[in-house]
Design a protein around this motif. Structure first.
Motif, PDB file in Angstrom:
ATOM      1  N   GLY B 103       0.800  -1.223   0.000  1.00 16.95           N
ATOM      2  CA  GLY B 103       0.000   0.000   0.000  1.00 16.95           C
ATOM      3  C   GLY B 103       0.833   1.273   0.000  1.00 16.95           C
ATOM      4  O   GLY B 103       0.354   2.334  -0.404  1.00 16.95           O
ATOM      5  N   PHE B 147     -17.581   0.710   5.506  1.00 13.30           N
ATOM      6  CA  PHE B 147     -17.160   2.046   5.041  1.00 13.30           C
ATOM      7  C   PHE B 147     -18.173   2.594   4.029  1.00 13.30           C
ATOM      8  O   PHE B 147     -18.586   3.744   4.101  1.00 13.30           O
ATOM      9  N   GLN B 150     -21.679   3.469   5.518  1.00 14.76           N
ATOM     10  CA  GLN B 150     -21.654   4.733   6.255  1.00 14.76           C
ATOM     11  C   GLN B 150     -21.440   5.923   5.315  1.00 14.76           C
ATOM     12  O   GLN B 150     -22.000   7.002   5.540  1.00 14.76           O
ATOM     13  N   TYR B 156     -19.864  10.688   0.480  1.00 13.19           N
ATOM     14  CA  TYR B 156     -18.574  10.029   0.270  1.00 13.19           C
ATOM     15  C   TYR B 156     -17.398  10.868   0.754  1.00 13.19           C
ATOM     16  O   TYR B 156     -16.471  10.370   1.377  1.00 13.19           O
ATOM     17  N   PHE B 160     -15.174  13.252   8.777  1.00 12.32           N
ATOM     18  CA  PHE B 160     -15.707  12.718  10.026  1.00 12.32           C
ATOM     19  C   PHE B 160     -15.984  13.863  10.995  1.00 12.32           C
ATOM     20  O   PHE B 160     -15.284  14.879  10.986  1.00 12.32           O
ATOM     21  N   ILE B 340     -13.636   1.902  -2.833  1.00 11.68           N
ATOM     22  CA  ILE B 340     -12.340   2.401  -2.351  1.00 11.68           C
ATOM     23  C   ILE B 340     -12.642   3.543  -1.381  1.00 11.68           C
ATOM     24  O   ILE B 340     -13.298   4.515  -1.748  1.00 11.68           O
ATOM     25  N   PRO B 341     -12.218   3.429  -0.128  1.00 11.79           N
ATOM     26  CA  PRO B 341     -12.631   4.425   0.874  1.00 11.79           C
ATOM     27  C   PRO B 341     -12.182   5.839   0.492  1.00 11.79           C
ATOM     28  O   PRO B 341     -11.213   6.025  -0.240  1.00 11.79           O
ATOM     29  N   ASN B 342     -12.886   6.798   1.045  1.00  6.08           N
ATOM     30  CA  ASN B 342     -12.651   8.199   0.686  1.00  6.08           C
ATOM     31  C   ASN B 342     -11.251   8.696   1.079  1.00  6.08           C
ATOM     32  O   ASN B 342     -10.677   9.527   0.415  1.00  6.08           O
ATOM     33  N   PHE B 343     -10.670   8.148   2.142  1.00  8.19           N
ATOM     34  CA  PHE B 343      -9.356   8.609   2.591  1.00  8.19           C
ATOM     35  C   PHE B 343      -8.356   7.451   2.638  1.00  8.19           C
ATOM     36  O   PHE B 343      -8.748   6.289   2.807  1.00  8.19           O
ATOM     37  N   ALA B 344      -7.084   7.790   2.515  1.00  5.76           N
ATOM     38  CA  ALA B 344      -6.020   6.790   2.635  1.00  5.76           C
ATOM     39  C   ALA B 344      -6.019   6.194   4.038  1.00  5.76           C
ATOM     40  O   ALA B 344      -6.558   6.785   4.980  1.00  5.76           O
ATOM     41  N   TYR B 345      -5.411   5.029   4.164  1.00  6.07           N
ATOM     42  CA  TYR B 345      -5.176   4.378   5.458  1.00  6.07           C
ATOM     43  C   TYR B 345      -6.430   3.907   6.155  1.00  6.07           C
ATOM     44  O   TYR B 345      -6.431   3.706   7.358  1.00  6.07           O
ATOM     45  N   ARG B 346      -7.524   3.746   5.394  1.00  7.95           N
ATOM     46  CA  ARG B 346      -8.699   3.152   6.026  1.00  7.95           C
ATOM     47  C   ARG B 346      -8.692   1.645   5.747  1.00  7.95           C
ATOM     48  O   ARG B 346      -8.801   0.856   6.665  1.00  7.95           O
ATOM     49  N   GLN B 347      -8.578   1.279   4.483  1.00  8.84           N
ATOM     50  CA  GLN B 347      -8.401  -0.143   4.152  1.00  8.84           C
ATOM     51  C   GLN B 347      -6.903  -0.326   3.959  1.00  8.84           C
ATOM     52  O   GLN B 347      -6.362  -0.119   2.862  1.00  8.84           O
ATOM     53  N   PHE B 348      -6.219  -0.711   5.020  1.00 13.29           N
ATOM     54  CA  PHE B 348      -4.758  -0.684   4.980  1.00 13.29           C
ATOM     55  C   PHE B 348      -4.209  -1.606   6.057  1.00 13.29           C
ATOM     56  O   PHE B 348      -4.825  -1.842   7.090  1.00 13.29           O
TER      57      PHE B 348
END
Lengths: 470, 470
Positions: B103, B147, B150, B156, B160, B340-348
């Motif tokens: 990643g 993700f 929500q 999207y 938060f 693909i989640p809106n921000f980096a490091y969410r699915q990681f």
């Protein structure tokens, strides 16, 4: 003078970084990737063929001294010849193309593969179970702890009751009991659901993910430099231990195990004393909870001992010690034979680990022992730490709370804000260094075990060069 | 006559099993393993060096026709030369010794590696995320579903809230919301904590493990033979769909996704109609839940199509399709870019999969396409099924509810009790066949994709020979 291991392994290792300052090819490859894969965390696309020893190359021709090492997980440098030999072995080819269901049909080499891993097990541990990642290792350890905790109450060989067999299929007690893992604020243990429930370092790891309502204690927050705050830090230990004791006594959900990192790594390189960990051991014994030490990031030599918790002289040794990252394979060590569940198919899944990665782990252990890399890392760490102390005097704003003295190359420091830290990490590429952060505002050094004085010099010079422009 | 693929790959494949009836070496190795590793599920210690094509050898010299294939996970036979070539490639050596944090620092070959996997993606799916096992793949898919669920409510790109950022660190709502995955009784989706909470096939998978209180619907239980019970089975579909609809409407915890296997595999090879799955798709669309198809066991050709759910013609395609086992690598396919989640490091996580295993997956896909192995498996399956139908007439007590017609070699049947089934599985070794079970009382066939008519003949003869002695 000690022989240079990096010269032995890597006769063609670069003498210094190369910064070409173009990122066009990396950007194009990242963009292409983004059409089919989450690319949002990509820093650059690496050229592993051209990476060598402590240096990582990217596809644009930049060559960085790498003190991040794939998030603390490259043990022996890029393209290490000993690992290449292991990768080309017949044993490896078989492990790759005939991937076994290791729990049902292990291969003839299983005792050798497992034995090689156990040769470098933490003191007092003589058994292992294999998984696939740090989060997986921790969750497998949680399962083992829950099994053991219930077996202590029920009797190891006592069969399950009909009520347990029925209720578990509805995810209800008593078959699926409400039990907790107690972990610590600022701890990191992975991002799956149970491991994520114990992780407590950053919101981004956990947002929108349902969780178990498991308790968190406080991990000591010491004042630095340590030698000037001995009394205060001792009181901090006592305060935090009391919280643990109170939670185990009073938590509504029984605490089957306490889970802790020897150094909170992702959460900011937060250290605690041997006395604190000995206190944890005593409290778990008092209440019949298990103690799980998460050595996913701290394990395999980087702190100047093979396993960081070995410094704490815990008696009896921790019940479970999890590993991954620098071992390139994952799982947990243990010593109590009754951590192996009473019946087959309780701690089980299709693959039960990956012999291909276990072979690499064995080779890593062997090289570490052969070249005394843990001792070398301790020496290099001391050399580097002394130089960083001087830099901290020169640039106090940018190297606050320097930590990791006598902890090998497992060193960190803090900047005044998250923005300042992020800018520093990014700017370090302009002086040829790939470096990572921890917590919101800290820098963590996680070089390989073949990082030597000459590399430390280049790192320190690069930091000095950069900070002189700030 | 069609060319024999197994002869092409395996010129030295045995012509028949060898049964030496000694297990001494296997037992000794298993006993040694038990001192350091959980050995309670070990059937025998295999000699993978001597295993070839559809035959698995053990260390005592027994050579079995293998229709279990490492719990349904060997795709192209033992020591397949195409996979050996992939295992020896420079790309593989790099993936093994320079394991990347994919990643953050993917290698230059990442687009090729991911692209090869996507060449055999299910219809309508054009993106992928990589994990390490079936359970891991499912849990990563759960996270993606939570993700997305929500994000649909929040928007999207909506940041938060402070309340979410604060509450999540205490594992509390709204940051850590109470959301559910709805799965089915008799389903199997893995044994970690969240995947284990969706698994509902056998108590042994779940006992003593805390769980999320997620709901279960009922999977259709058809009457066999299907052609004689069309109306009843249609009503069964309707009954089960209504349960799903009711749960999603009324469950206290919102159902973010419905999770289902195209054929419940571990749970007994329970089939359901295309209409049932189309009904599920419609219900999820109606309520804004996602649909996750678990193809961990059914995927990659064994059912006579590449992905079992492709027979159902779901519109739009499922939101997530998970894979592992026969693909030798794990993860999920998807098509909606906002998965693909809106921000980096969410699915990681540190490794985000394993390129070494992904390279093998790519090679498997390529061989399947090149040799049309899915079509061949469909043909061989029909040939085998017809022979088994005859055996079922001869031994009705031992081959009840034969299922898997027109489903390639993905075939199962039921015996009159768990004891009878276990005795049958064990006795099959005496006639040279390694074979596995599912549910408490059923036999499942899970041969490789290079299992041909000649192997089917040997299997059927062995069953006949054994049952003639019962």
């Amino acid at each position: 003078m000690t022989q240079s291991i990096s010269s032995l392994y890597f006769p063609n290792e670069p003498k210094q970084p190369t910064v070409v300052s173009s990122h066009a090819k990396s950007q194009a490859a990242t963009d292409a990737l983004g059409k089919v894969f989450d690319n949002r965390g990509v820093y650059f696309v690496a050229d592993y063929d051209k990476s060598n020893g402590n240096y990582i190359a990217d596809v644009d021709g930049n060559v960085y001294l790498d003190v991040y090492a794939q998030i603390a997980s490259i043990p022996l440098g890029y393209n290490n010849p000993a690992l290449i030999e292991a990768a080309k072995s017949d044993k490896m080819i078989r492990a790759l193309v005939d991937r076994p269901a290791t729990g049902n049909f292990p291969g003839a080499d299983i005792n050798e593969i497992v034995g090689d891993i156990l040769k470098v097990a933490p003191k007092g541990q003589d058994k292992v179970w294999s998984g696939l990642s740090g989060a997986d290792a921790n969750e497998l350890a949680f399962k083992a702890a829950f099994f053991r905790y219930q077996a202590k109450k029920r009797g190891y060989l006592t069969p399950f009751t009909q009520e347990e067999l029925t209720s578990v299929m509805k995810n209800e007690a008593p078959g699926s009991p409400d039990l907790a893992i107690l972990s610590f604020e600022r701890g990191f243990h992975g991002r799956l659901f149970a491991s994520g429930s114990t992780t407590c370092s950053k919101p981004i790891h956990k947002l929108d993910v349902p969780s178990f309502k498991w308790p968190k204690a406080q991990f000591p927050a010491y004042k630095y430099p340590l030698e000037k705050h001995i009394e205060e830090n001792k009181k901090e230990d006592e305060r935090c231990l009391k919280i643990v004791d109170d939670i185990i006594q009073n938590n509504q959900i029984p605490v089957a195990a306490v889970l802790v990192e020897p150094i909170q790594s992702e959460g900011g390189d937060n250290h605690a004393s041997a006395e604190f960990f000995q206190g944890l051991r005593d409290i778990t014994l008092k209440h019949g909870s298990l103690l799980i030490i998460d050595e996913v990031q701290t394990g395999v030599g980087a702190t100047g001992v093979m396993w960081a918790h070995e410094r704490f002289n815990l008696q009896p040794p921790p019940d479970l010690v999890t590993f991954s990252k620098k071992f390139q394979s994952a799982g947990y060590f243990f010593h109590d034979p009754e951590i192996i569940p009473n019946f087959a198919y309780r701690q089980f899944n299709t693959w039960c680990g990956d012999p291909a990665r276990m072979i690499i782990a064995g080779a890593i252990g062997q090289e570490i022992v052969k070249h005394d890399l843990v001792k070398r890392t301790a020496e290099v760490g001391n050399y580097l730490y002394a130089k960083l102390e001087k830099l901290a005097e020169k640039y106090p704003k940018y190297l606050q709370d320097l930590r990791g003295k006598d902890r090998g190359t497992f060193i960190a420091w803090t900047l005044e804000s998250g923005e300042a830290r992020n800018k520093f990490l990014s700017d370090m590429k302009t002086v040829g260094v790939n470096i990572g952060g921890c917590a919101e505002d800290s820098v963590r050094l996680r070089p390989t075990l073949v990082f030597e004085e000459k590399h430390a010099d280049i790192l320190v010079e690069a930091i000095d060069k950069l900070l002189s422009t700030y």
